[in-house]
Scaffold this motif. Sequence first.
Motif, PDB file in Angstrom:
ATOM      1  N   LEU A  71       0.835  -1.198   0.000  1.00 57.70           N
ATOM      2  CA  LEU A  71       0.000   0.000   0.000  1.00 57.70           C
ATOM      3  C   LEU A  71       0.875   1.256   0.000  1.00 57.70           C
ATOM      4  CD1 LEU A  71      -2.828   1.185   0.070  1.00 57.70           C
ATOM      5  CD2 LEU A  71      -2.789   0.932   2.558  1.00 57.70           C
ATOM      6  N   ILE A 120       2.113   1.768  -3.486  1.00 56.76           N
ATOM      7  CA  ILE A 120       1.048   2.300  -4.345  1.00 56.76           C
ATOM      8  C   ILE A 120       0.894   3.797  -4.109  1.00 56.76           C
ATOM      9  CG2 ILE A 120      -1.456   2.310  -4.769  1.00 56.76           C
ATOM     10  CD1 ILE A 120      -1.388  -0.764  -4.171  1.00 56.76           C
ATOM     11  N   TYR A 152      -4.485   3.667 -10.141  1.00 54.44           N
ATOM     12  CA  TYR A 152      -3.908   3.101  -8.925  1.00 54.44           C
ATOM     13  C   TYR A 152      -4.946   2.367  -8.086  1.00 54.44           C
ATOM     14  CZ  TYR A 152       0.577   4.988 -10.135  1.00 54.44           C
ATOM     15  OH  TYR A 152       1.763   5.221 -10.789  1.00 54.44           O
ATOM     16  N   MET A 153      -6.211   2.726  -8.222  1.00 50.41           N
ATOM     17  CA  MET A 153      -7.256   1.963  -7.547  1.00 50.41           C
ATOM     18  C   MET A 153      -7.385   0.578  -8.182  1.00 50.41           C
ATOM     19  SD  MET A 153      -8.193   3.484  -4.957  1.00 50.41           S
ATOM     20  CE  MET A 153      -9.405   2.227  -4.601  1.00 50.41           C
ATOM     21  N   ALA A 178      -4.599  -1.311  -6.699  1.00 52.69           N
ATOM     22  CA  ALA A 178      -4.888  -1.663  -5.303  1.00 52.69           C
ATOM     23  C   ALA A 178      -5.850  -2.848  -5.236  1.00 52.69           C
ATOM     24  CB  ALA A 178      -5.461  -0.453  -4.561  1.00 52.69           C
ATOM     25  N   HIS A 179      -6.877  -2.854  -6.086  1.00 54.13           N
ATOM     26  CA  HIS A 179      -7.817  -3.972  -6.106  1.00 54.13           C
ATOM     27  C   HIS A 179      -7.138  -5.255  -6.583  1.00 54.13           C
ATOM     28  CE1 HIS A 179     -11.594  -2.146  -4.933  1.00 54.13           C
ATOM     29  NE2 HIS A 179     -11.286  -1.090  -5.659  1.00 54.13           N
ATOM     30  N   GLU A 196      -8.260  -2.285   2.185  1.00 60.14           N
ATOM     31  CA  GLU A 196      -7.139  -1.461   1.727  1.00 60.14           C
ATOM     32  C   GLU A 196      -7.477  -0.585   0.522  1.00 60.14           C
ATOM     33  OE1 GLU A 196      -6.977  -4.707   2.399  1.00 60.14           O
ATOM     34  OE2 GLU A 196      -5.290  -5.087   3.737  1.00 60.14           O
ATOM     35  N   PRO A 197      -8.186  -1.103  -0.497  1.00 56.78           N
ATOM     36  CA  PRO A 197      -8.510  -0.229  -1.626  1.00 56.78           C
ATOM     37  C   PRO A 197      -9.345   0.992  -1.223  1.00 56.78           C
ATOM     38  CG  PRO A 197      -8.718  -2.498  -2.311  1.00 56.78           C
ATOM     39  CD  PRO A 197      -8.531  -2.503  -0.813  1.00 56.78           C
ATOM     40  N   CYS A 235      -7.022   3.368   0.434  1.00 56.08           N
ATOM     41  CA  CYS A 235      -6.170   3.933  -0.613  1.00 56.08           C
ATOM     42  C   CYS A 235      -6.919   5.018  -1.382  1.00 56.08           C
ATOM     43  CB  CYS A 235      -5.717   2.811  -1.547  1.00 56.08           C
ATOM     44  SG  CYS A 235      -4.560   3.310  -2.823  1.00 56.08           S
ATOM     45  N   ASN A 236      -8.177   4.758  -1.718  1.00 55.44           N
ATOM     46  CA  ASN A 236      -8.976   5.727  -2.455  1.00 55.44           C
ATOM     47  C   ASN A 236      -9.115   7.034  -1.679  1.00 55.44           C
ATOM     48  OD1 ASN A 236     -10.686   6.447  -4.740  1.00 55.44           O
ATOM     49  ND2 ASN A 236     -12.367   6.358  -3.276  1.00 55.44           N
TER      50      ASN A 236
END
Length: 164
Positions: free
Chosen positions: A103, A106, A129-130, A133-134, A141-142, A145-146
């Motif tokens: 993470l 990313i 980047y999402m 992440a997925h 985590e996604p 991250c978003n």
Amino acid sequence: MKPRPAAGQARPRTGARVAAVQALFQAEQTGESPEAVLEQFLRHRIGAAPGEQGFEDGRVEEADTALFARVVRAAATRPEDLDQVIASHLAAGWAMGRLDPVLRAILRAAGAELRDMGGPPARVVIKEYMDIAHGFFGGEEPRFCNGVLDAMARSLRAEEFHKG
């Protein structure tokens, strides 16, 4: 570290971003310089190899190598400043070291692209980047991250979000 491969056609720009995340992860984990890891990727881990498929063994079959190099180099430029930008968008009490290393990679790659590279609109960078992440995470985590990417984009590229 390998994401689940995306279905459908090859996307060289997405491949470049996946490789950049992997390279930043490797540089942090091994202590090698990002430039040394970048060279290793360009020689050994980007492009099709006989008998290899997609992201197997960390290989990125199709990647825009120029974008890959720009993202890694941008993240390696003023890394402390980049981490400070990321940390300023984390919840109170969260430190960079508390983040999962993938993470963190990313966020660093996306943050570098938003901070230094101009390029595509912030919303496109976030979406790319999402998707990554997925590919790496199936839990919360996604979503985390978003939230961080959206806050960073609004800070680093405020003009894109205040158009009339």
